[in-house]
Write an enzyme that holds these catalytic residues in place. Sequence first.
Site, PDB file in Angstrom:
ATOM      1  N   HIS A   1      44.208  46.611  33.466  1.00  0.00           N
ATOM      2  CA  HIS A   1      43.756  46.320  32.102  1.00  0.00           C
ATOM      3  C   HIS A   1      43.782  47.544  31.184  1.00  0.00           C
ATOM      4  CE1 HIS A   1      42.405  42.369  33.461  1.00  0.00           C
ATOM      5  NE2 HIS A   1      41.764  42.963  34.467  1.00  0.00           N
TER       6      HIS A   1
ATOM      7  N   GLU B   1      40.854  48.346  37.725  1.00  0.00           N
ATOM      8  CA  GLU B   1      40.585  47.958  36.332  1.00  0.00           C
ATOM      9  C   GLU B   1      41.438  48.762  35.354  1.00  0.00           C
ATOM     10  OE1 GLU B   1      38.627  45.371  35.210  1.00  0.00           O
ATOM     11  OE2 GLU B   1      38.660  44.874  37.344  1.00  0.00           O
TER      12      GLU B   1
ATOM     13  N   HIS C   1      32.115  44.440  34.955  1.00  0.00           N
ATOM     14  CA  HIS C   1      33.315  44.050  35.688  1.00  0.00           C
ATOM     15  C   HIS C   1      34.537  44.687  35.042  1.00  0.00           C
ATOM     16  CE1 HIS C   1      35.874  40.662  37.740  1.00  0.00           C
ATOM     17  NE2 HIS C   1      36.409  41.865  37.872  1.00  0.00           N
TER      18      HIS C   1
END
Length: 226
Positions: free
Chosen positions: A119, A115, A61
Amino acid sequence: MKPNSPFFIKLLIIQCLSVLSVSQDFDFFYFVQQWPGSYCDTEQSCCYPTTGKPASVFGIHGLWPNYNDGSYPSNCDPDSPFDQSQISDLISSLQKSWPTLACPSGNGSKFWSHEWDKHGTCSESVLDQHGYFEATLDLKKKANLLHALQSAGIQPDGESYSLNSIKAAIKDAIGFTPYIECNVGQSGNSQLYQIYLCVDTSGSNIIECPVLPRGRCGSSIEFPSF
């Protein structure tokens, strides 16, 4: 020095930028893998990627920078957007180990872009874009969660297993205590959804978690097939 002098204003700007850069540092990563059977067994369901049904293994993930107080930075550098050309040599590995299950079907690039933007940009002090995705793929090789569970007799067969046995199986195999996240299946059962491991700021070494996410599973959880 006068408060409205050009030098004072310049100094103030430098100090503010310094504070902003410090605020983007982080203490550790959460490395999160998800079970595709649980992702798909919900009312929202799922869509297989355009490359076909993913393998019946835990998929990545993300790799998420976090602070020791439980908070986390996000979207740290809008001037460093996702650029797939920088990871062209990793695409086949990403499609295999980091597949998208979101609808409508996609090739994964939208998932990876999200992502990185949310992040990955917060870890640029240690990992550039290629390094971020490469490090995450390497962590998956170190943490073969399905093998760890199956070695302890825990199979994705739709049966329920104790939360403690799932944690123990992963700790025995990998050496560190995981955090288990559950979701609710279409039948209303609590099921094994995501497994968190903690990683040091280099993005290379799994460590004991300084802090765990909020939320909890029941004492017995289903491990659905995929």
